[in-house]
Structures are given as C-alpha cells and as structure tokens.
Design an enzyme around this catalytic site. Structure first.
Site, mmCIF file in Angstrom:
data_model
loop_
_atom_site.group_PDB
_atom_site.id
_atom_site.type_symbol
_atom_site.label_atom_id
_atom_site.label_comp_id
_atom_site.label_asym_id
_atom_site.label_seq_id
_atom_site.Cartn_x
_atom_site.Cartn_y
_atom_site.Cartn_z
ATOM 1 N N ASP A 1 30.731 31.915 40.663
ATOM 2 C CA ASP A 1 31.884 32.813 40.637
ATOM 3 C C ASP A 1 33.005 32.338 41.547
ATOM 4 O O ASP A 1 34.154 32.755 41.384
ATOM 5 C CB ASP A 1 31.442 34.228 41.040
ATOM 6 C CG ASP A 1 32.565 35.246 40.880
ATOM 7 O OD1 ASP A 1 33.082 35.361 39.748
ATOM 8 O OD2 ASP A 1 32.922 35.908 41.862
ATOM 9 N N HIS B 1 37.215 41.991 39.536
ATOM 10 C CA HIS B 1 38.620 41.759 39.220
ATOM 11 C C HIS B 1 39.056 40.317 39.456
ATOM 12 O O HIS B 1 40.207 39.975 39.198
ATOM 13 C CB HIS B 1 39.506 42.691 40.060
ATOM 14 C CG HIS B 1 39.176 44.137 39.856
ATOM 15 N ND1 HIS B 1 39.555 44.831 38.733
ATOM 16 C CD2 HIS B 1 38.477 45.005 40.633
ATOM 17 C CE1 HIS B 1 39.104 46.076 38.820
ATOM 18 N NE2 HIS B 1 38.459 46.213 39.960
ATOM 19 N N ARG B 2 38.131 39.497 39.951
ATOM 20 C CA ARG B 2 38.494 38.102 40.216
ATOM 21 C C ARG B 2 38.978 37.403 38.942
ATOM 22 O O ARG B 2 39.938 36.627 38.961
ATOM 23 C CB ARG B 2 37.304 37.342 40.808
ATOM 24 C CG ARG B 2 37.712 35.983 41.386
ATOM 25 C CD ARG B 2 36.497 35.134 41.744
ATOM 26 N NE ARG B 2 35.592 35.824 42.646
ATOM 27 C CZ ARG B 2 35.718 35.819 43.972
ATOM 28 N NH1 ARG B 2 36.723 35.180 44.526
ATOM 29 N NH2 ARG B 2 34.842 36.456 44.729
ATOM 30 N N ALA B 3 38.318 37.700 37.809
ATOM 31 C CA ALA B 3 38.681 37.038 36.553
ATOM 32 C C ALA B 3 40.119 37.351 36.155
ATOM 33 O O ALA B 3 40.868 36.467 35.714
ATOM 34 C CB ALA B 3 37.724 37.467 35.442
#
Length: 324
Positions: free
Chosen positions: A191, A272-274
């Site tokens: 990730d 919410h990283r994506a």
C-alpha cells in the site's frame, strides 16, 4: 571509473513502466512505484537508468544528509554553508543489507571519549530527497520492511543505541521491482507504493530484435552507445524539467475529483490513499503533457496506475487491471 549506465531513452517498449517512474520525478508525493514482472523485462535497467535523466536540486555542500538550505537544521544553517546543485540520486538497497547499513550507526566509542554524538549515515540518509530502489523487494527481510514503513510514514529516520538517539530527515521515493513467482509483498508495504505496474516480455518481433541490437551495441561500446543516445536523453530531460515548471499550476475541476472518488468507491478500495494518489498522478500526467488542467484521459490513465494493487481480492488472486 564508474560503469556507464544504459540510457533510459534507449529502453525498447515498456512505456507504462517508464511513465510511472517519470511521474514520480514530476511529483515525488505520488510515493513511488512497484514494478512487477518476469525476469529479463528491463525492470532493474529502467530504474538504474533513471538517474541520468533526473533534475538537479540544491544541497548544502558537504552535508551527509542531502539537506536543502531551507530544510530543518537543528542548530541553524551554518554561516559558511555553500549551496551547490546536483542531480537527484537513485540509491540501491540490497536485499541482504544489514540494519546498520540501512539506517546508519552511532559511534558510541567516539561519544564516550568526546562527549558528543557522531553519526555514520546509512542508505536512508543518502536517499533523502531522492529515490530508494529495492530490487526483489518481496524478498526483503521483515525487519527492514518495518524500518522502511516507519521512515516512509514519518519522513524521518531515528537511530537509538545505548540510550543515545539521533534523527535526520529521510523523505524518499520508494521504487521496488519483483518477480511475483518468488512471493508476494506484505500488504502494509504494498500500500505504500503509490503506483503499480505490471511488465511482460515484448511480443513484437521487430522490437525484440531492436532490444538485442541495442544491448550488443551497448556492451561493445558503452560510452559510444550513450553518446549516440545523448540527444534523445537531453530531450527527455528537458521535457521533465518543463513538466516540473508546469506542475504547480495544474488545476483539477471538482467534477473530475468526484469521478475519482466514485470509481474508488465502486471498486471497493479501502481508505482514501487511492483517491489522493490517483489525483496526484492525474496532475502529474497533465504536466507531462504540458497542460495546466487535468482532463478525463489523465484520470483514466492515473487510475490504471494507482488502483490495481489496492483492489480487494481473495488470497492468492493475481493483481489485476482496473476495469475499463
């Protein structure tokens, strides 16, 4: 004399891999790229060749931590500090590296004798404001993985030995290459890579012949080969510099942010990283194409790079492409 690296511009095909690396030069906040693929697909060649097309950055001469004049200086910037310009570095972390080699060491004997700390910098110090490259990243020792995760999250490397502690900035772009047949990555590290690219052997016969011809030419005369590709290398470097100038001015309409959010929701991406990485990648793509506004094609292409390794999947499922 250091060996002459294979020119980045001379690599045949593998356009998505090369693009993912370039986008991380335009915006290091994309947080790196994982390159997955079989052996012999120019993964390591591309990363090592990247150094030749990287822009220059200001550093304080003699500083072991690659700090900029406006970086954090605990005791203030030295009055006699000399600022010089040098290329962003690509630092390679060997899979078998020791912890001290990665994080650095404190010279305890010197500290006891002189009453002051002396730190021997490691690879994380060398990679500050640059690229940290791990070949066969899936084979990296779990303890070193934890160190990378901590440094990547905090942007700081802290070394503690016998009650003595030392910290220095360690903001780097992580690039990993791996062959999936040799095992997968821990989810926490997976990730941390902003983008993920899958590479395969080229199927076009003419391009395969071009690969052989260029490799033979390079091995026969590395200096001459690099010279013959110098003009193309310069054009690539100039385009990157131009993109860096445009990038701060790139805007994104709210409608396109909504499109990114909806796609991430529909694909069931956690957190919410994506969303954020897709947005940053779209902005870097617009800058790469010399535009000051993100377009639909930028969002589509960004999703293909930022989402595949974040999709929910069952154990042992292969990482797949974003649906079109």
């Amino acid at each position: 004399m250091e060996p002459v690296p294979y020119p980045f511009a001379a690599i045949v095909g593998q356009e998505r891999m090369k693009l993912a690396l370039i986008l991380n030069v335009i915006d290091p906040r994309i947080s790196g790229v994982l390159i997955r693929g079989e052996k012999g697909t120019a993964k390591s060649t591309a990363v090592r060749a990247l150094a030749d097309i990287l822009p220059e950055i200001p550093v304080v001469a003699g500083d072991a931590f690659q700090r900029a004049p406006d970086d954090h200086w605990r005791d203030g910037l030295p009055a006699d500090a000399l600022v010089v310009w040098r290329k962003v570095r690509v630092v390679e972390l060997p899979v078998g590296a020791t912890e001290d080699r990665v994080v650095g060491t404190l010279d305890l004997e010197y500290a006891l004798k002189h009453g002051e700390k002396r730190f021997e910098p490691g690879l994380l110090a060398q990679a500050h404001r640059g690229f940290l490259y791990v070949d066969e990243v899936n084979l990296l020792d779990d303890h070193l993985v934890d160190i990378l995760l901590d440094a990547a999250a905090l942007g700081v490397n802290t070394v503690e030995r016998e009650g003595i502690s030392f910290s220095h900035p360690a903001r780097f772009t992580l690039v990993g290459t791996m062959n999936p047949e040799e095992g997968e990555l821990r989810p926490q590290l997976l990730d941390r890579f902003g983008l993920c690219v899958r590479v395969e052997g080229i199927r076009d016969t003419e391009e395969r012949v071009a690969i052989m011809e260029r490799r033979l030419d390079y091995e026969t005369d590395p200096v001459g080969f690099a010279r013959r590709w110098a003009a193309e290398t310069d054009r690539l470097r100039e385009r990157i510099v131009a993109a860096l100038e445009v990038h701060p001015r790139v805007t994104v309409e709210r409608a396109r942010m909504l499109a990114i959010a909806r796609q991430c929701q529909e694909l069931g991406v956690d957190g919410h990283r994506a969303d954020i990485i897709t947005l940053k990648t779209a902005r870097a793509l617009a800058a790469w194409h010399g535009r000051e506004r993100v377009e639909d094609e930028d969002v589509r292409q960004a999703a293909e790079l930022a989402l595949p390794h974040r999709l929910r999947r069952m154990p042992f499922d292969a990482i797949h492409e974003v649906p079109q």
